[in-house]
Write an enzyme that holds these catalytic residues in place. Structure first.
Site, PDB file in Angstrom:
ATOM      1  N   LYS A  50      -3.951  -9.800  -4.506  1.00  0.00           N
ATOM      2  CA  LYS A  50      -4.136  -8.605  -4.002  1.00  0.00           C
ATOM      3  C   LYS A  50      -4.137  -7.656  -4.652  1.00  0.00           C
ATOM      4  CE  LYS A  50      -1.808  -7.432   0.509  1.00  0.00           C
ATOM      5  NZ  LYS A  50      -2.669  -8.350   1.928  1.00  0.00           N
TER       6      LYS A  50
ATOM      7  N   ARG B 145      -6.782  -6.735  13.547  1.00  0.00           N
ATOM      8  CA  ARG B 145      -8.004  -6.272  12.324  1.00  0.00           C
ATOM      9  C   ARG B 145      -8.825  -7.538  12.054  1.00  0.00           C
ATOM     10  NH1 ARG B 145      -3.634  -4.868   7.046  1.00  0.00           N
ATOM     11  NH2 ARG B 145      -4.591  -7.153   7.128  1.00  0.00           N
TER      12      ARG B 145
ATOM     13  N   TYR C 193       1.259  24.824 -11.880  1.00  0.00           N
ATOM     14  CA  TYR C 193       0.633  25.374 -10.540  1.00  0.00           C
ATOM     15  C   TYR C 193       1.273  25.812  -9.383  1.00  0.00           C
ATOM     16  CZ  TYR C 193      -3.125  22.904 -12.892  1.00  0.00           C
ATOM     17  OH  TYR C 193      -4.009  22.289 -14.182  1.00  0.00           O
TER      18      TYR C 193
ATOM     19  N   MET D  18      -2.361  16.901 -12.493  1.00  0.00           N
ATOM     20  CA  MET D  18      -2.860  15.674 -13.265  1.00  0.00           C
ATOM     21  C   MET D  18      -2.641  14.537 -14.157  1.00  0.00           C
ATOM     22  SD  MET D  18      -7.240  15.026 -13.945  1.00  0.00           S
ATOM     23  CE  MET D  18      -7.711  16.412 -12.127  1.00  0.00           C
TER      24      MET D  18
HETATM   25  C1  LIG Z   1      -1.361  -8.476   2.227  1.00  0.00           C
HETATM   26  C2  LIG Z   1      -1.605  -9.628   3.233  1.00  0.00           C
HETATM   27  C3  LIG Z   1       0.256 -10.379   3.102  1.00  0.00           C
HETATM   28  C4  LIG Z   1       1.670 -10.485   2.206  1.00  0.00           C
HETATM   29  O1  LIG Z   1       2.283  -8.846   2.519  1.00  0.00           O
HETATM   30  P1  LIG Z   1       3.862  -9.256   2.716  1.00  0.00           P
HETATM   31  O2  LIG Z   1       3.782  -7.936   3.205  1.00  0.00           O
HETATM   32  O3  LIG Z   1       2.917  -7.921   0.467  1.00  0.00           O
HETATM   33  O4  LIG Z   1       4.323 -10.396   1.971  1.00  0.00           O
HETATM   34  C5  LIG Z   1       0.008 -11.487   3.304  1.00  0.00           C
HETATM   35  N1  LIG Z   1      -0.941 -12.010   4.318  1.00  0.00           N
HETATM   36  C6  LIG Z   1      -1.925 -11.392   4.392  1.00  0.00           C
HETATM   37  C7  LIG Z   1      -2.878 -11.665   5.372  1.00  0.00           C
HETATM   38  C8  LIG Z   1      -1.954  -9.974   3.543  1.00  0.00           C
HETATM   39  O5  LIG Z   1      -3.060  -9.819   4.134  1.00  0.00           O
END
Ligand SMILES: *Cc1c(COP(=O)(O)O)cnc(C)c1O
Length: 362
Positions: free
Chosen positions: A35, A125, A255, A303
């Site tokens: 992801k 969540r 800055y 930046m």
């Molecule tokens: C991001 C995620 C993972 C992987 O998590 P890591 O800590 O990067 O290994 C696994 N399962 C779900 C549902 C996630 O959102």
């Protein structure tokens, strides 16, 4: 040579993947999490490496991320973990993507698509938060196929907390109820990186979902055991020196004049700033490796530019390379060090590397 770039080692990525596979053994499938553009390592390239090394499944957050993989020719199964919006449902079929389901009402909307049911066992969540009987009933009354059962932990690195054990217990209750009704999903998965690394073997089931371990990191937690395996950072982050100059004691730098030269010094202006993802919080605190040493950041990270002290390295000049993440001579700095200096987490440092930063695959 570029102004600001990352180097990604395909070899290290493959080595981390195989280290995880060896650690969990043949009876546990490894579903790499790619992801967020593979934590900014490049989802398509990372997916290509991992599928070539034998990954049969990949996990992403969104349907868009799944489509991105398909458009780059990735044929592995792809799990969408982060929820499917109503207008994206059609694309699951079109792109052969597999949804994690977080709402029992969605099971009936899938047609005959195979799905992984995510149970909210206490993370609070995503995931279904319902009585086992309602879960069993919803699964039983539709033609779609329960292919996977999953959950996600809130505190898996923290061995001083009972939360993970409680989550496992809640998960087992749902699994048992489903099994009693004849629903035995092919894949059962709970563990992300930390329960693999710090091993919580009871969470491995027959599939694990490591993300950050593939990229070389994990989270040292409270009262946690030693990590089960060694993984090494896959990404190095570099920038070029745009200008070197001498400044007199008392000169304000950058800055807000956040820094005043304490002595006559030699400074380098680097072609990297917060628009590249270098945290602004590193202003006057962080270090960049230059000339084989950790050189302090002077004043505000701006930046597109950042100033460091290179008094120790008179040979450095315009066009030379400095290192944000990686090694330079004896000096070494990884994303965890950067995160600590910036008061953030390793994940956020990696995901913060912006699209302006060129990627080079080694
Ligand atoms: C991001 C995620 C993972 C992987 O998590 P890591 O800590 O990067 O290994 C696994 N399962 C779900 C549902 C996630 O959102």
């Amino acid at each position: 040579m570029m102004r600001c770039w990352v180097e990604i080692s395909r070899e290290r990525l493959a080595a981390n993947f195989h280290a995880i596979r060896r650690a969990v053994g043949d009876s546990v499938a490894v579903m790499p999490v790619v992801k967020a553009d593979a934590y900014r390592h490049g989802a398509a390239e990372v997916a290509q490496v991992l599928t070539a090394e034998g990954a049969q499944w990949l996990a992403v957050s969104s349907v868009d991320e799944g489509i991105h993989l398909r458009r780059h020719g990735i044929a592995a199964r792809v799990l969408i973990m982060g929820g499917v919006l109503p207008w994206e449902r059609q694309q699951l079929r079109e792109y052969d993507l597999t949804p994690a389901i977080h709402d029992l009402a969605d099971i009936g909307r899938l047609g005959d698509i195979a799905y992984h049911l995510k149970v909210d066992t206490g993370m609070g969540r995503l995931g279904v938060h319902a009585a086992s009987t309602d879960i069993v009933q919803a699964v039983s009354s539709h033609p779609s196929r329960l292919e996977g059962l999953m959950t996600h932990f809130a505190s898996s690195a923290d061995f001083s907390s009972p939360q993970t054990d409680l989550q496992v217990e809640a998960f087992e209750a749902v699994r048992t109820a489903l099994a009693a009704a004849g629903h035995v999903p092919r894949y059962v998965h709970m563990a992300s990186t930390n329960p693999v690394m710090l091993p919580r073997r009871q969470t491995w089931q027959n599939m694990v979902r490591p993300g950050i371990a593939l990229y070389g990191y994990w989270t040292p937690g409270k009262e946690a055991p030693r990590p089960l395996l060694e993984v090494r950072p896959v990404l190095s982050w570099k920038a070029s020196i745009v200008l070197v100059k001498e400044v007199k004691r008392g000169s304000p730098l950058g800055y807000g004049a956040m820094y005043w030269a304490q002595r006559d010094m030699r400074i380098a202006v680097l072609g990297i700033g917060y628009a590249d993802g270098l945290p602004h919080k590193l202003s006057n605190r962080g270090r960049i490796l230059a000339g084989g040493k950790a050189a302090p950041i002077l004043g505000a990270v701006s930046m597109d530019l950042t100033v460091i002290d290179v008094t120790h390295a008179p040979h450095l000049q315009t066009g030379d390379t400095v290192t944000v993440i990686g090694t330079d001579g004896e000096a070494q700095q990884d994303a965890r060090h950067v995160a600590r200096a910036a008061g953030t987490i390793t994940y956020a440092v990696l995901c913060g590397i912006s699209s302006r930063v060129k990627r080079v695959y080694l």
